[in-house]
Design a protein around this motif. Sequence first.
Motif, short mmCIF file in Angstrom:
data_model
loop_
_atom_site.label_atom_id
_atom_site.label_comp_id
_atom_site.label_asym_id
_atom_site.label_seq_id
_atom_site.Cartn_x
_atom_site.Cartn_y
_atom_site.Cartn_z
N ALA A 2 49.64 30.07 53.42
CA ALA A 2 48.53 29.98 52.46
C ALA A 2 48.74 30.98 51.34
CB ALA A 2 47.21 30.27 53.18
N PRO A 3 48.32 30.65 50.11
CA PRO A 3 48.48 31.59 48.99
C PRO A 3 47.68 32.87 49.24
CG PRO A 3 47.04 29.76 48.40
CD PRO A 3 47.66 29.40 49.70
N GLN A 4 48.21 33.98 48.76
CA GLN A 4 47.57 35.28 49.00
C GLN A 4 46.93 35.87 47.75
OE1 GLN A 4 47.45 36.54 52.22
NE2 GLN A 4 48.30 34.51 52.63
N SER A 5 47.35 35.43 46.56
CA SER A 5 46.79 35.99 45.33
C SER A 5 46.64 34.89 44.29
CB SER A 5 47.67 37.12 44.79
OG SER A 5 48.94 36.62 44.45
N ASN A 6 45.86 35.19 43.27
CA ASN A 6 45.49 34.17 42.30
C ASN A 6 45.40 34.80 40.91
OD1 ASN A 6 44.61 31.73 41.26
ND2 ASN A 6 42.51 31.95 42.00
N LYS A 7 46.32 34.44 40.03
CA LYS A 7 46.23 34.90 38.65
C LYS A 7 45.18 34.05 37.93
CE LYS A 7 51.10 36.27 38.29
NZ LYS A 7 52.39 36.04 37.58
N GLN A 8 44.28 34.71 37.21
CA GLN A 8 43.25 33.95 36.52
C GLN A 8 42.68 34.73 35.33
OE1 GLN A 8 40.15 33.34 39.51
NE2 GLN A 8 38.98 35.06 38.69
N TRP A 9 42.09 33.97 34.40
CA TRP A 9 41.36 34.52 33.26
C TRP A 9 39.87 34.35 33.48
CZ3 TRP A 9 43.53 36.85 28.92
CH2 TRP A 9 44.93 36.78 28.83
N GLY A 16 34.27 37.58 21.24
CA GLY A 16 35.44 36.92 20.65
C GLY A 16 36.55 36.81 21.68
N PHE A 17 37.77 36.62 21.21
CA PHE A 17 38.86 36.38 22.14
C PHE A 17 39.22 37.61 22.96
CE2 PHE A 17 40.48 32.88 19.07
CZ PHE A 17 39.47 32.04 19.52
N ASP A 18 38.77 38.79 22.54
CA ASP A 18 39.00 39.96 23.39
C ASP A 18 38.09 39.95 24.61
OD1 ASP A 18 36.67 40.50 22.04
OD2 ASP A 18 37.21 42.54 21.46
N ALA A 19 37.16 38.99 24.67
CA ALA A 19 36.32 38.81 25.87
C ALA A 19 37.09 38.13 26.99
CB ALA A 19 35.07 38.00 25.53
N LEU A 20 38.27 37.61 26.66
CA LEU A 20 39.12 36.99 27.68
C LEU A 20 39.85 38.09 28.47
CD1 LEU A 20 40.64 34.23 25.39
CD2 LEU A 20 39.12 33.80 27.34
N LYS A 21 39.65 38.10 29.78
CA LYS A 21 40.23 39.13 30.63
C LYS A 21 41.14 38.48 31.68
CE LYS A 21 37.64 42.14 28.50
NZ LYS A 21 38.24 43.01 27.46
N PHE A 22 42.31 39.10 31.89
CA PHE A 22 43.30 38.56 32.83
C PHE A 22 43.35 39.39 34.09
CE2 PHE A 22 47.94 37.87 33.97
CZ PHE A 22 47.76 36.56 34.39
N ASN A 23 43.31 38.72 35.23
CA ASN A 23 43.38 39.37 36.53
C ASN A 23 44.55 38.79 37.31
OD1 ASN A 23 43.03 40.41 39.11
ND2 ASN A 23 40.85 39.94 39.25
N GLU A 24 45.51 39.63 37.67
CA GLU A 24 46.70 39.14 38.37
C GLU A 24 46.52 39.09 39.88
OE1 GLU A 24 50.66 40.09 36.87
OE2 GLU A 24 49.71 41.64 35.65
N ASN A 25 45.41 39.55 40.38
CA ASN A 25 45.22 39.57 41.83
C ASN A 25 43.78 39.19 42.20
OD1 ASN A 25 46.19 39.96 44.45
ND2 ASN A 25 45.46 42.08 44.52
N ALA A 26 43.32 38.08 41.66
CA ALA A 26 41.99 37.58 41.99
C ALA A 26 42.03 36.91 43.37
CB ALA A 26 41.52 36.57 40.94
N PRO A 27 40.89 36.83 44.06
CA PRO A 27 40.89 36.21 45.38
C PRO A 27 41.09 34.69 45.32
CG PRO A 27 38.66 36.77 44.71
CD PRO A 27 39.57 37.38 43.69
#
Length: 348
Positions: A2-9, A16-27
Amino acid sequence: MAPQSNKQWTVNGTSGFDALKFNENAPIPKLGDKDVLVRFHGASLNYRDLIIPKGQYPFPQRDGVVPASDGSGTVEEVGGQVTRFKKGDEVVTLFNQGHLGGSLNPTINETGVGGVIDGTLRQYGKFDEQGLVKKPKNLNFLEASTLSCAGLTAWNGLYGLESRALKQGDWVLTQGTGGVSIFALQFAKSAGATVIATTSSAAKAETLKKLGADHVINYKEDTNWGETARKLTPDQLGVHHVLEVGGPTTMAQSLKAIKIDGVISIIGFLGGVKGDQPTFLDCLTNICTVRGVLVGSRLMFEDMNRAVEANNIKPVVDEKVFSLEEVREAYEYMWAQKHFGKLCIRID
């Protein structure tokens, strides 16, 4: 495994576009009995996605939501009571998760993917089994990822009003070279309709002709393009369908182009919301139907996908494709109107 991590915005705030946040280890989302876990391979952007972080979207939205409604991928896992899908199935997301058929209602309007419900700019997403459709077999994942909003909106604009549904021999007017307009052009041509398209440049005009447009009008050179479109039709009676994407700034020309008892489907307001615009009385004096369109139902989606397969319709995807890590750059690229057709995100 099963996948262990989830990259997501996520969209956090409306700055504005700086409200977009990137998480490389989301559940990884946990599944209920009726849920499906999708591993995304492609997503695509819509104008809606650009205005949500700017605080300009007029429909329900949730702070911290994973953005984007459109995505395609493979079923990774299913809940214990899921019957519509199995592991390995290739699927596409439904824009309004609660809109399975019939008309919209306020409750359904609260189920928009990428607005209220977490969207597709991530590696793995959980959806109720009712909120997905099978991917058309003739499309790859990037192509299929363009269908959820633009494709289905165009289909609804042409076929959603059953008493006035598009038929062979009809005339259709499309505006510009955005996703909805190009889909409308492709659907109309596959049904045997004649299409008049508008655009702003000679280069785009040539591309529209290659896609099948019978007539192209440059709206920057011809500000009275609605009247010009009408004159192109048999006996100058006007077109049967207008896909209205400009909003108040282009509606007056759409009314000039429409045939008596024709249908103007209002898709968006790309031209802005200020300035002079027609009144309700203009619908009476032009004797036409003007309707608002907000994407479409799952039943419509399945009908559309059958047509996509039967006619081997290929969505037009911009030559530049961004990675999941480059989402903010993709937003900027699309906001600058550098794209042609649909702008896609490749997700590993």
